[in-house]
Design an enzyme around this catalytic site. Sequence first.
Site, PDB file in Angstrom:
ATOM      1  N   HIS A   1       0.839  -1.204   0.000  1.00 38.07           N
ATOM      2  CA  HIS A   1       0.000   0.000   0.000  1.00 38.07           C
ATOM      3  C   HIS A   1       0.864   1.239   0.000  1.00 38.07           C
ATOM      4  O   HIS A   1       2.078   1.153   0.218  1.00 38.07           O
ATOM      5  CB  HIS A   1      -0.920  -0.017   1.227  1.00 38.07           C
ATOM      6  CG  HIS A   1      -0.176  -0.286   2.508  1.00 38.07           C
ATOM      7  ND1 HIS A   1      -0.004  -1.562   3.005  1.00 38.07           N
ATOM      8  CD2 HIS A   1       0.487   0.540   3.354  1.00 38.07           C
ATOM      9  CE1 HIS A   1       0.720  -1.493   4.116  1.00 38.07           C
ATOM     10  NE2 HIS A   1       1.037  -0.233   4.355  1.00 38.07           N
TER      11      HIS A   1
ATOM     12  N   CYS B   1      -8.274   3.044  -5.501  1.00 38.08           N
ATOM     13  CA  CYS B   1      -8.435   1.598  -5.370  1.00 38.08           C
ATOM     14  C   CYS B   1      -7.316   0.996  -6.202  1.00 38.08           C
ATOM     15  O   CYS B   1      -6.229   1.576  -6.256  1.00 38.08           O
ATOM     16  CB  CYS B   1      -9.831   1.149  -5.817  1.00 38.08           C
ATOM     17  SG  CYS B   1     -10.287   1.671  -7.470  1.00 38.08           S
TER      18      CYS B   1
HETATM   19 ZN   LIG Z   1       2.384   0.532   5.824  1.00 37.41          ZN
END
Ligand SMILES: [Zn+2]
Length: 131
Positions: free
Chosen positions: A37, A70
């Site tokens: 991420h 996303c």
């Molecule tokens: Zn992280």
Amino acid sequence: MSRSISYVTGSQLLTLKRRPNIAIIDVRDDERSYDGHIAGSLHYASDTFADRISQLVQQVKGKDTLVFHCALSQVRGPTCARRFANYLEEMKEDTEIKNILVLERGFNGWEAAGKPVCHCTSTPCTAESAQ
Ligand SMILES: [Zn+2]
């Protein structure tokens, strides 16, 4: 007046990210746990997004810019960004949020462009505060 949602590129986001008053909202579902991420991003999965929206409003208190994404930012990212903007309007939330943005090409584009990816497993991601 309806809030407009604009797009930012990965490079623009890298610059924006240096400011303290920005929050990045990752609305991917399970992919987050195995794909990594963006460091410091918050996770609000799209499938439960509507239920957690008031929690998100609390969590981003004091921020003026929110960036949603996303995997590709084609469906879930823009949908959640729009839903969030509508929520603020309907609830007449007293908020400092000025900009609601969507990361162009999403996480996959970010990673493909060689931008930094965090693989920590903490919730929330602590990468940013650890620096
Ligand atoms: Zn992280």
